[in-house]
Design an enzyme around this catalytic site. Structure first.
Site, PDB file in Angstrom:
ATOM      1  N   LYS A 147       0.854  -1.186   0.000  1.00 51.88           N
ATOM      2  CA  LYS A 147       0.000   0.000   0.000  1.00 51.88           C
ATOM      3  C   LYS A 147       0.887   1.231   0.000  1.00 51.88           C
ATOM      4  O   LYS A 147       1.917   1.288   0.680  1.00 51.88           O
ATOM      5  CB  LYS A 147      -0.911   0.020   1.219  1.00 51.88           C
ATOM      6  CG  LYS A 147      -1.875   1.218   1.258  1.00 51.88           C
ATOM      7  CD  LYS A 147      -2.705   1.206   2.513  1.00 51.88           C
ATOM      8  CE  LYS A 147      -1.901   1.642   3.734  1.00 51.88           C
ATOM      9  NZ  LYS A 147      -1.563   3.081   3.683  1.00 51.88           N
ATOM     10  N   GLY A 148       0.489   2.219  -0.785  1.00 54.99           N
ATOM     11  CA  GLY A 148       1.187   3.491  -0.817  1.00 54.99           C
ATOM     12  C   GLY A 148       0.207   4.634  -0.739  1.00 54.99           C
ATOM     13  O   GLY A 148      -0.986   4.436  -0.511  1.00 54.99           O
ATOM     14  N   ASP A 320      11.273   9.447  -8.375  1.00 55.02           N
ATOM     15  CA  ASP A 320      10.892   8.999  -7.034  1.00 55.02           C
ATOM     16  C   ASP A 320      11.578   7.680  -6.716  1.00 55.02           C
ATOM     17  O   ASP A 320      10.970   6.751  -6.172  1.00 55.02           O
ATOM     18  CB  ASP A 320       9.375   8.853  -6.926  1.00 55.02           C
ATOM     19  CG  ASP A 320       8.904   8.714  -5.475  1.00 55.02           C
ATOM     20  OD1 ASP A 320       9.666   9.106  -4.568  1.00 55.02           O
ATOM     21  OD2 ASP A 320       7.788   8.209  -5.253  1.00 55.02           O
TER      22      ASP A 320
END
Length: 535
Positions: A147-148, A320
């Site tokens: 999950k982010g 990123d």
């Protein structure tokens, strides 16, 4: 070339320069005699030309021009021993230069031939191709595995039989989950499929052909990347998206808690789903429980550099890059294979300039502060300001390297350094057991000025030479260049034979060597050798 031959050829060119000095530019005469078919990229003799001869290579035109002047001519036109010595010295210099250029032409041609051979052998994903899979109902969804801030990831399995490359059917055990489905959070893209796909098109940058239904692909990507969809070639160290589609958000495990608006059917209750290969863990989780050996650590660092170099060549800056966004599996020898994932913040450009106009504070710099390159972190928005991302990801790899070798990212947390203000001498030391060449690569990657920082390609070549070709760097002259070219030919033969006798794509080292040879450029290799030899 014998000394006698060098002297005779040098004297011939020297005499030609002197005799024709008044008639035409001697620089053009010499250049005409030395001219060769231009290689694909300009070759500069940096590391392998002896220092005492570099002047002649770089300023031959200026030296010839001096010989044209009347003053010089009157002084040296006579036949005294002193004047003959001057012409002899000039002849030797020109002869050695010609020999160096001949060696360069041969080395450049060899590199181009090797590159052509290995570029024909494009990387093919070992995962079987899909015949269907454009609907969420085509997959069996398992447990949540990640999950982010922008998505949640579930393990999955295709409920249809994947098609093998030979056209046959392959059986799949029901309890296996070889795939992963990433469900994006749709906070403001609306509920129309076209709007969702266009808004989240960065996630589709590493998409395989036919990942999106053909009738939608052109319409979806035109607005983001120009007249044609951005298509990135496959690479063993970059994630591959096999399917992308929109669907209503189903009652998946934890969906109501994680994204209540969608799970309750309120607001934008349709979103993007991306299908990828399921990897065992992230790089961060792996490093929390394991400290790799220094050789394995160098191979892991090299894979990140190869992945970043591939992105740069395709006109993509990840922006990123961090250990949470690097996935990991193992080859048959239990060597970690790394893949760069999560392209939601990437900058993708068809012109490959990787320069972003930074006209206002609303422009997204991308990434997190702890892994943001100095040129990005210190940029001040304004008219005409541009952020150059061409070496920003390589800088992030240098910071991640500290984690790979058991240290903390020096730019992570309140007590760490700040990329906008640190000095290179403040970088903490790496473990003494880390090889000197690897430490040199990391230090170079973390240089503040991008112009002094090697590209990902040059840094990768440094590690390739350190791991497999260090003995070829025995000298810093043309003989060393010839030995390096011989090593390249031997390395190519070994990799080709290994590929014919074993399963392709099974070994991390074999994949890395194929990447190196398919991207071989003499200028980059020479720069890498110069860094290793001279620092």
């Amino acid at each position: 070339m014998s000394v006698k031959h060098v002297l005779s050829r040098g004297l011939e060119f020297g005499r030609c320069v002197c005799q024709l000095g008044f008639l035409k530019s001697a620089g053009r005469v010499v250049a005409g005699n030395l001219r060769a078919a231009p290689p694909a990229r300009t070759v500069q003799p940096r590391a392998f030309l002896p220092t005492r001869y570099r002047y002649y290579r770089t300023s031959l035109g200026g030296l010839a021009a001096r010989l044209q002047s009347a003053a010089v001519w009157r002084r040296f036109a006579g036949g005294s021993p002193r004047n003959r010595s001057v012409l002899l010295a000039f002849g030797v210099g020109v002869g050695l230069i010609e020999q160096q250029l001949e060696d360069e032409r041969g080395s450049a041609a060899a590199c181009q031939e090797i590159q052509a051979v290995f570029r024909k052998k494009r990387f093919q994903s070992p995962l079987k191709q899909f015949a269907s899979g454009y609907k969420l109902e085509d997959y069996k969804i398992g447990n949540r595995i990640g999950k982010g801030s922008h998505a949640v990831v579930y393990e999955a399995a295709a409920q249809f039989a994947p098609v093998t490359e030979s056209g046959g059917k392959s059986r799949q055990r029901e309890e296996d989950f070889p795939l992963a489905i990433k469900m994006m959070w749709n906070f403001g893209a609306g509920s129309l499929s076209e709007a969702i796909l266009k808004s989240m098109s960065q996630e589709l940058v590493p998409a395989a052909p036919r990942a999106v239904k053909q009738e939608k692909e052109q319409m979806i990507l035109d607005g983001q990347f120009g007249n044609q969809p951005k298509r990135m070639l496959a690479h063993p160290n970059v994630i591959r998206v096999y399917r992308a589609f929109t669907a209503d958000v189903p009652p998946l495990p934890g969906a109501r808690e994680q994204h209540p608006d969608d799970s309750a059917g309120l607001g934008n209750n349709r979103t993007l789903f991306v299908v990828m290969k399921n990897y065992p863990c992230t790089l961060r989780l792996f490093l929390e429980v394991t400290t790799p050996s220094h050789r394995v650590g160098a191979l892991m660092l090299l894979q990140l550099l190869e992945g970043v170099d591939h992105l740069c060549r395709q006109g993509v800056a990840h922006r990123d890059l961090k250990s949470d966004n690097v996935l990991l599996e193992f080859d048959s020898g239990y060597c970690p294979r790394l893949v760069i994932a999560d392209f939601g913040s990437c900058l993708a450009q068809r012109d490959s300039s990787l320069q972003l106009p930074f006209s206002g504070a609303w422009v997204d710099r991308g990434g997190s502060a702890s892994l943001m390159a100095p040129e990005v972190a210190t940029a001040v928005p304004g008219s005409g300001v541009v952020i150059d991302y061409s070496r920003a990801d390589a800088w992030a790899v240098g910071a991640i390297a500290y984690e790979i070798f058991g240290q903390r990212n020096p730019f992570d947390g309140a007590v760490g350094l700040e990329s906008r203000s640190y000095e290179e001498k403040q970088l903490p030391p790496l473990p003494a057991a880390v090889p000197a060449d690897v430490q040199s690569v990391i230090r170079l990657l973390l240089r503040r000025k991008p112009s002094k920082r090697p590209s990902a390609r040059v840094a990768a070549d440094m590690l390739h030479l350190s791991l497999w070709g260090r003995k070829a760097l025995v000298g810093h002259d043309s003989a060393g260049m010839r030995k390096l070219a011989d090593w390249l030919l031997c390395q190519s033969a070994v990799v080709l034979l290994r590929g014919c006798s074993g399963p392709k794509g099974d070994s991390v080292e074999a994949e890395l060597q194929r990447c190196f040879l398919s991207n071989l450029e003499l200028e980059d290799l020479r720069t890498a050798a110069g860094f290793l030899l001279y620092g």
